[in-house]
Design an enzyme around this catalytic site. Structure first.
Site, mmCIF file in Angstrom:
data_model
loop_
_atom_site.group_PDB
_atom_site.id
_atom_site.type_symbol
_atom_site.label_atom_id
_atom_site.label_comp_id
_atom_site.label_asym_id
_atom_site.label_seq_id
_atom_site.Cartn_x
_atom_site.Cartn_y
_atom_site.Cartn_z
ATOM 1 N N GLY A 9 0.847 -1.204 0.000
ATOM 2 C CA GLY A 9 0.000 0.000 0.000
ATOM 3 C C GLY A 9 0.875 1.244 0.000
ATOM 4 N N GLY A 12 -0.174 5.092 -0.950
ATOM 5 C CA GLY A 12 -1.099 5.860 -0.119
ATOM 6 C C GLY A 12 -0.407 6.993 0.619
ATOM 7 N N GLN A 13 -1.199 7.721 1.413
ATOM 8 C CA GLN A 13 -0.703 8.924 2.085
ATOM 9 C C GLN A 13 0.505 8.625 2.982
ATOM 10 O OE1 GLN A 13 -3.160 10.435 5.209
ATOM 11 N NE2 GLN A 13 -2.350 12.530 5.092
ATOM 12 N N ASP A 35 2.169 -1.733 -4.505
ATOM 13 C CA ASP A 35 0.791 -1.245 -4.475
ATOM 14 C C ASP A 35 0.012 -1.986 -5.553
ATOM 15 O OD1 ASP A 35 -0.401 1.356 -2.874
ATOM 16 O OD2 ASP A 35 -1.600 0.795 -4.610
ATOM 17 N N ARG A 37 -1.516 -0.866 -8.048
ATOM 18 C CA ARG A 37 -1.286 -0.324 -9.397
ATOM 19 C C ARG A 37 0.152 0.155 -9.545
ATOM 20 N NH1 ARG A 37 -5.644 2.025 -7.855
ATOM 21 N NH2 ARG A 37 -7.457 0.772 -8.321
ATOM 22 N N ASN A 53 -1.531 -7.103 -5.222
ATOM 23 C CA ASN A 53 -2.819 -7.070 -4.541
ATOM 24 C C ASN A 53 -2.675 -7.992 -3.336
ATOM 25 O OD1 ASN A 53 -5.376 -7.419 -3.614
ATOM 26 N ND2 ASN A 53 -6.299 -7.937 -5.587
ATOM 27 N N TYR A 143 -15.175 0.695 9.007
ATOM 28 C CA TYR A 143 -13.713 0.795 9.134
ATOM 29 C C TYR A 143 -13.287 0.535 10.585
ATOM 30 C CZ TYR A 143 -9.226 3.420 9.103
ATOM 31 O OH TYR A 143 -7.932 3.830 9.217
HETATM 32 C C1 AKB Z 1 -9.870 8.243 8.487
HETATM 33 O O1 AKB Z 1 -10.317 9.391 8.628
HETATM 34 O O2 AKB Z 1 -10.544 7.281 8.086
HETATM 35 C C2 AKB Z 1 -8.432 7.979 8.885
HETATM 36 C C3 AKB Z 1 -8.325 7.496 10.292
HETATM 37 C C4 AKB Z 1 -8.571 8.397 11.407
HETATM 38 O O3 AKB Z 1 -7.999 6.367 10.499
HETATM 39 N N1 AKB Z 1 -7.656 9.154 8.709
#
Ligand code: AKB
Length: 323
Positions: A9, A12-13, A35, A37, A53, A143
């Site tokens: 990954g 990503g940021q 990553d 891609r 992946n 999440y």
């Molecule tokens: C999000 O906003 O989903 C993330 C986090 C706080 O894990 N930056």
């Protein structure tokens, strides 16, 4: 031969900045970025890069064998806002990706794993201010549920199989080198770009929504510190609270106005407000401080000053290149 490090990954940021920091520290050939891609980022392409992946276990194992990987930073995940829109895909990626990495470590293919958790593991019933390491945890976002489950599995793999897995509960991460994507805390990066480009910002959270945040430099330092700490200092194998600073959109806007007086902000809260309302306002990171000497360097003022200064430099340099 010394084993190499794999960052999953990497586009990503966090990935882009972590790969840069690890390559500076250990040598460019020692750190393999990967990553889903092909990457166009010059930071990732100045060393080995693999398209991967993480849901494909055979591919993951092939890359680990090919490069003699002994340490993995597994960053591939779907963040909070995107996860709400794709709950099944989020659960699949966030959980099965982790299982693949933990299983390789269980079978001794890799020796050390970093996996990021988040302040999203907390929920509406969690104490909001100075949220402690151990407290009520009833996340109500897809999440958050996946991150809390992941934490329990990390601890389980450590206890049962001796897997050396280390983790941090990241707050919102703020940086100028790479952009976030799909998170609820993303506003706190977008606001700086829009302030400099347009002089105004429409915020998707309400003005008094206090959230824990951290400057990316601090986050990278915390990540590398926990991975380098002697194993006996890592007493928590689920995930550590780490704190940077806390602010509301209106407090951040005020700091921006001090440097860009014409800046204006409006508020149009959307579905992300509910996610933000379920999270803490500030974090108590006493355990991380005591166990492996963690301490953030950036408060809100230093964070805002750095963002404005560095983004100004960056935008100026881009203008010169396109001329
Ligand atoms: C999000 O906003 O989903 C993330 C986090 C706080 O894990 N930056």
């Amino acid at each position: 031969m010394q084993g190499k490090t794999l960052v999953i990954g990497a586009s990503g940021q966090i990935g882009i900045e972590l790969v840069t920091a690890l390559r500076t520290k250990h040598g460019h050939q020692q750190v393999v970025a990967s990553d889903i891609r092909v990457s166009e980022s010059p930071e990732l392409n100045d060393g080995p890069f693999e398209v991967l992946n993480v849901l494909n276990m055979d591919e993951l194992e092939r890359i680990v064998d090919k490069h003699n990987i002994t340490e993995v930073y597994h960053l591939a995940a779907m963040l909070s806002a995107t996860s709400e829109k794709n709950p099944e895909r989020a659960w699949d990626l966030n959980m099965n990706g982790l299982f693949h990495v933990l299983d390789l470590a269980k079978h001794q293919k890799i020796k050390k794993v970093f996996w990021p958790s988040s302040i999203a593991v907390f929920g509406p019933s969690t104490p909001k201010q100075m949220t402690p390491q151990y407290t009520v945890m009833e996340p109500n976002s897809v999440y958050g549920i996946s991150k809390l489950a992941g934490e329990r599995w990390c601890e389980y793999y450590h206890e049962k199989f001796g897997v050396d897995v280390r983790s941090l509960r990241y707050p919102g991460l703020i940086g100028y080198k790479s952009d976030p994507g799909g998170g609820t805390t993303d506003y706190a990066v977008d606001i700086f770009h829009q302030a400099l480009e347009k002089g105004s910002y429409q915020c998707f959270l309400s003005e008094n929504t206090m959230l824990p945040m951290m400057m990316m430099d601090d986050a990278i330092r915390a990540t590398i510190s926990i991975m380098e700490a002697p194993a006996e200092q890592i007493k928590i194998r689920s995930s550590y609270n780490v704190a940077g600073c806390s602010f509301t959109p209106s407090e951040l806007a005020q700091l921006i106005k001090e440097q860009i007086p014409e800046f204006s902000i409006t508020y149009e809260p959307d579905f992300r407000q509910k996610i933000a309302d379920s999270w803490p306002g500030s974090i108590d990171d006493s355990e991380a401080r005591a166990h492996w000497n963690w301490k953030a360097a950036y408060d809100t003022t230093k964070l805002a000053d750095t963002m404005i200064r560095e983004l100004r430099h960056k935008k100026k340099a881009e203008t010169l290149v396109t001329r």
